[in-house]
Enzyme design. Sequence first.
Site, PDB file in Angstrom:
ATOM      1  N   ARG A   1      12.788  -2.392 -13.046  1.00 27.45           N
ATOM      2  CA  ARG A   1      14.086  -3.069 -13.006  1.00 27.45           C
ATOM      3  C   ARG A   1      14.015  -4.359 -12.201  1.00 27.45           C
ATOM      4  O   ARG A   1      14.870  -5.232 -12.332  1.00 27.45           O
ATOM      5  CB  ARG A   1      15.157  -2.151 -12.401  1.00 27.45           C
TER       6      ARG A   1
ATOM      7  N   GLU B   1       0.812  -1.212   0.000  1.00 27.99           N
ATOM      8  CA  GLU B   1       0.000   0.000   0.000  1.00 27.99           C
ATOM      9  C   GLU B   1       0.849   1.268   0.000  1.00 27.99           C
ATOM     10  O   GLU B   1       0.581   2.215  -0.744  1.00 27.99           O
ATOM     11  CB  GLU B   1      -0.925  -0.004   1.220  1.00 27.99           C
TER      12      GLU B   1
ATOM     13  N   TYR C   1      10.732  -0.168  -9.928  1.00 21.32           N
ATOM     14  CA  TYR C   1       9.965  -1.415  -9.924  1.00 21.32           C
ATOM     15  C   TYR C   1      10.166  -2.208 -11.215  1.00 21.32           C
ATOM     16  O   TYR C   1      10.246  -3.431 -11.187  1.00 21.32           O
ATOM     17  CB  TYR C   1       8.485  -1.121  -9.707  1.00 21.32           C
TER      18      TYR C   1
ATOM     19  N   SER D   1      15.583  -1.302  -1.750  1.00 21.57           N
ATOM     20  CA  SER D   1      15.777  -2.647  -2.299  1.00 21.57           C
ATOM     21  C   SER D   1      15.694  -3.701  -1.213  1.00 21.57           C
ATOM     22  O   SER D   1      15.149  -4.791  -1.418  1.00 21.57           O
ATOM     23  CB  SER D   1      17.140  -2.727  -3.002  1.00 21.57           C
TER      24      SER D   1
END
Length: 207
Positions: free
Chosen positions: A176, A92, A174, A141
């Site tokens: 990638r 979210e 995102y 990440s």
Amino acid sequence: MDRFKLRKAEPKDVPDILRLIKELAKYEDMEDQVILTEKDLLEDGFGDHPFYHCLVAEDPSEQSNNNGPVVIGFAMYYFTYDPWIGKLLYLEDFFVMKEYRGKHKHFPSDLTNNHKLSSSVHFYCFPIVFSLFPPGFGIGSEILKLLSHTAVKSRCSSMHFIVAEGNQASIEFYKRRGAADLSLEEGWRLFKIDKSSLLKMSSGPEE
């Protein structure tokens, strides 16, 4: 060497979670739309049947006003269900403070092994675990990696989320990592029925 800490959110984190929610909304020029309160977050996320789950990233080398480590990022997620493909993890909100973004370093090998042990636990069950990683690793990440572990371990078919159309940096982040843009590829549109319309439909005659 100082290290960032990634852990499950606790009730004491509610003020920081709301602060980061507002920072994200401000980044997207939508700050005036945040009406959520600390009371809402506390009741909805930390009761017997939470509506959401949350991870926070903190910097132990920096102290906040309450003398604890500064919370520098968060991810809010929950589980939902798709009648075509089954369980989904829905991300979210996902935000890291600007000054902590965009840097990349690798784990020392011992930290990598420790990370694999802790991140394999289901975070929605609220275990007392955390992951440590060095400054500049790429906190976004790392958060996404732990969420991916959570989705896989709970047998989710995929992870879904939305990104503002103008937020090109996040879109590329995102993509990638293998994200597909369903708005472009499948033509889906996101709709919302606000509270006033819900009240009207629930109490009035059908049109």
